[in-house]
Design a protein around this motif. Structure first.
Motif, PDB file in Angstrom:
ATOM      1  N   ASN A 136      41.793  36.498  34.963  1.00 13.25           N
ATOM      2  CA  ASN A 136      41.345  36.986  33.662  1.00 13.25           C
ATOM      3  C   ASN A 136      39.830  36.914  33.532  1.00 13.25           C
ATOM      4  OD1 ASN A 136      42.261  37.833  30.834  1.00 13.25           O
ATOM      5  ND2 ASN A 136      40.894  36.113  30.392  1.00 13.25           N
ATOM      6  N   THR A 137      39.226  35.850  34.059  1.00 20.01           N
ATOM      7  CA  THR A 137      37.767  35.764  33.975  1.00 20.01           C
ATOM      8  C   THR A 137      37.108  36.872  34.790  1.00 20.01           C
ATOM      9  OG1 THR A 137      37.682  34.153  35.785  1.00 20.01           O
ATOM     10  CG2 THR A 137      37.739  33.286  33.537  1.00 20.01           C
ATOM     11  N   LYS A 138      37.687  37.189  35.937  1.00 15.51           N
ATOM     12  CA  LYS A 138      37.112  38.274  36.734  1.00 15.51           C
ATOM     13  C   LYS A 138      37.125  39.580  35.943  1.00 15.51           C
ATOM     14  CE  LYS A 138      37.819  41.201  40.751  1.00 15.51           C
ATOM     15  NZ  LYS A 138      38.200  42.422  40.010  1.00 15.51           N
ATOM     16  N   GLU A 139      38.221  39.842  35.236  1.00 14.89           N
ATOM     17  CA  GLU A 139      38.324  41.064  34.444  1.00 14.89           C
ATOM     18  C   GLU A 139      37.456  41.007  33.192  1.00 14.89           C
ATOM     19  OE1 GLU A 139      39.872  43.761  35.520  1.00 14.89           O
ATOM     20  OE2 GLU A 139      40.264  42.578  37.338  1.00 14.89           O
ATOM     21  N   SER A 140      36.987  39.812  32.828  1.00 14.72           N
ATOM     22  CA  SER A 140      36.178  39.636  31.626  1.00 14.72           C
ATOM     23  C   SER A 140      34.687  39.725  31.903  1.00 14.72           C
ATOM     24  CB  SER A 140      36.485  38.274  30.989  1.00 14.72           C
ATOM     25  OG  SER A 140      37.862  38.110  30.746  1.00 14.72           O
ATOM     26  N   LEU A 141      34.320  39.788  33.178  1.00 11.30           N
ATOM     27  CA  LEU A 141      32.914  39.838  33.557  1.00 11.30           C
ATOM     28  C   LEU A 141      32.460  41.270  33.801  1.00 11.30           C
ATOM     29  CD1 LEU A 141      32.828  36.814  36.006  1.00 11.30           C
ATOM     30  CD2 LEU A 141      31.389  37.037  33.970  1.00 11.30           C
ATOM     31  N   LEU A 152      31.030  33.764  37.604  1.00 14.79           N
ATOM     32  CA  LEU A 152      31.816  32.682  37.021  1.00 14.79           C
ATOM     33  C   LEU A 152      31.281  31.376  37.587  1.00 14.79           C
ATOM     34  CD1 LEU A 152      34.300  31.413  35.542  1.00 14.79           C
ATOM     35  CD2 LEU A 152      35.571  31.789  37.677  1.00 14.79           C
ATOM     36  N   VAL A 153      31.033  30.401  36.704  1.00 12.69           N
ATOM     37  CA  VAL A 153      30.541  29.094  37.133  1.00 12.69           C
ATOM     38  C   VAL A 153      31.434  28.017  36.526  1.00 12.69           C
ATOM     39  CG1 VAL A 153      28.604  27.485  37.179  1.00 12.69           C
ATOM     40  CG2 VAL A 153      28.171  29.950  37.240  1.00 12.69           C
ATOM     41  N   MET A 154      31.953  27.139  37.389  1.00  9.57           N
ATOM     42  CA  MET A 154      32.772  26.016  36.945  1.00  9.57           C
ATOM     43  C   MET A 154      32.286  24.753  37.641  1.00  9.57           C
ATOM     44  SD  MET A 154      36.617  27.672  36.969  1.00  9.57           S
ATOM     45  CE  MET A 154      36.738  27.660  38.758  1.00  9.57           C
ATOM     46  N   ASP A 155      32.276  23.638  36.918  1.00  9.75           N
ATOM     47  CA  ASP A 155      31.933  22.389  37.588  1.00  9.75           C
ATOM     48  C   ASP A 155      33.202  21.713  38.085  1.00  9.75           C
ATOM     49  OD1 ASP A 155      32.904  21.611  35.117  1.00  9.75           O
ATOM     50  OD2 ASP A 155      31.149  20.451  34.539  1.00  9.75           O
ATOM     51  N   ILE A 156      33.032  20.828  39.045  1.00  9.31           N
ATOM     52  CA  ILE A 156      34.166  20.121  39.643  1.00  9.31           C
ATOM     53  C   ILE A 156      33.671  18.755  40.086  1.00  9.31           C
ATOM     54  CG2 ILE A 156      33.753  21.035  41.980  1.00  9.31           C
ATOM     55  CD1 ILE A 156      36.856  21.258  42.243  1.00  9.31           C
ATOM     56  N   GLY A 162      31.633  32.178  41.597  1.00  4.82           N
ATOM     57  CA  GLY A 162      32.244  33.405  42.092  1.00  4.82           C
ATOM     58  C   GLY A 162      31.532  34.614  41.544  1.00  4.82           C
ATOM     59  N   HIS A 163      31.399  35.650  42.361  1.00  7.45           N
ATOM     60  CA  HIS A 163      30.649  36.859  42.012  1.00  7.45           C
ATOM     61  C   HIS A 163      31.606  38.018  41.905  1.00  7.45           C
ATOM     62  CE1 HIS A 163      27.922  40.306  43.388  1.00  7.45           C
ATOM     63  NE2 HIS A 163      27.496  39.969  42.191  1.00  7.45           N
ATOM     64  N   THR A 164      31.502  38.799  40.820  1.00  6.95           N
ATOM     65  CA  THR A 164      32.329  39.989  40.687  1.00  6.95           C
ATOM     66  C   THR A 164      31.687  41.152  41.422  1.00  6.95           C
ATOM     67  OG1 THR A 164      31.238  40.579  38.610  1.00  6.95           O
ATOM     68  CG2 THR A 164      33.263  39.310  38.460  1.00  6.95           C
TER      69      THR A 164
END
Length: 284
Positions: A143-148, A154-158, A279-281
């Motif tokens: 969903n985030t990929k389709e939202s960009l 997309l950036v997420m911490d871990i 991640g890069h769209t």
């Protein structure tokens, strides 16, 4: 959330606001937004102007972002209305009318929201770990990929390391000298339960004050502790390109983190670490 007040009707714990304490203990929007904006510009060659904050909570980061440039627009998405409402009253209300016009908050599920599209989506403070199974995390990433927008990030911490799986409490003092009613306080991160078979995890946040009163279980998180390879594989499966890790450097003298994150293919076996997954769209 429980408050222990040592039988005093006017103890500090009764006066303190957990959301305010959380922002002062955990969040640093000036540092976070500087890092995210700078990396976006470095990676894409463009200025970050349309930003989405998933699991935004009080929208502290989004509210800060719109103050940084007259063309900055922010979208915050969170499922918990009381927390969003607190953010509206305490963060959004402090903005100018123009800044308020450039921020939107949605009380919706991050699995469903796709519009308006953004240049960057950030899911910070390990918030996506609320998803316990592979199928749901993949649904979120898809969903985030389709939202960009094309070319978006997309950036997420871990976080991880051997200490992340140890049941322990870590306390640190928070400077709060600007608030005379509360004063300095202790933030405690409580790694309460961890199942190595499932990586299901319960963590808690407690606050304690100079009069020995405290707020126990101010925030409680029911998470799955995901690993870098698991999330990176799911990002690729969701359609992201050039998935990579930004790893914190280590000062050779102090052996402490430098707060400088750089792209790398190999991490260090530290007892505890925090990294960013990007991640890069595909571009149009």
């Amino acid at each position: 959330m429980t408050r222990q007040n040592q039988d005093s009707p006017t103890c500090i714990a009764d006066l303190a606001d957990p959301h305010d304490l959380y922002q002062k203990s955990v969040q640093s929007p000036d540092n976070d937004m500087s890092f995210l904006s700078d990396y976006f510009k470095e990676y894409t060659g463009k200025a970050l102007r349309r930003f989405r904050e998933d699991f935004c909570g009080t929208a502290y980061l989004s509210a800060y972002f719109v103050t940084q440039h007259a063309k900055n627009h922010a979208l915050g998405v969170d499922l918990d209305w009381p927390t969003l409402d607190w953010g509206i009253k305490h963060n959004i209300s402090t903005l100018t009318p123009d800044q308020q016009h450039r921020i939107s908050l949605l009380n919706e599920n991050v699995l469903d929201v796709q519009q308006p599209r953004s240049q960057m989506i950030a899911a910070l403070n390990f918030s996506y770990m609320v998803f316990h199974d592979r199928a749901t995390l993949l649904q979120y990433l898809t969903n985030t990929k389709e939202s960009l927008e094309p070319g978006g990030l997309l950036v997420m911490d871990i976080w991880g390391g051997s200490e992340s799986q140890v049941l322990q409490e870590e306390a640190r003092e928070i400077d709060n000298s600007t608030d005379e009613n509360i004063g300095d306080f202790i933030f405690t991160w409580d790694q309460d339960t961890f199942d190595p078979m499932t990586h299901l995890y319960t963590t808690r946040i407690h606050f304690s004050f100079s009069d020995d009163s405290e707020i126990r279980d101010a925030f409680v998180y029911d998470w799955r502790l995901w690993t870098i390879p698991e999330v990176m594989e799911l990002m690729t499966e969701a359609g992201f390109q050039d998935c990579h890790v930004l790893w914190e450097g280590t000062d050779p003298d102090t052996k402490e983190g430098t707060a400088i994150y750089e792209r790398t293919e190999k991490g260090d076996a530290d007892l505890a670490w925090i990294a960013y997954l990007v991640g890069h769209t595909p571009s149009a």
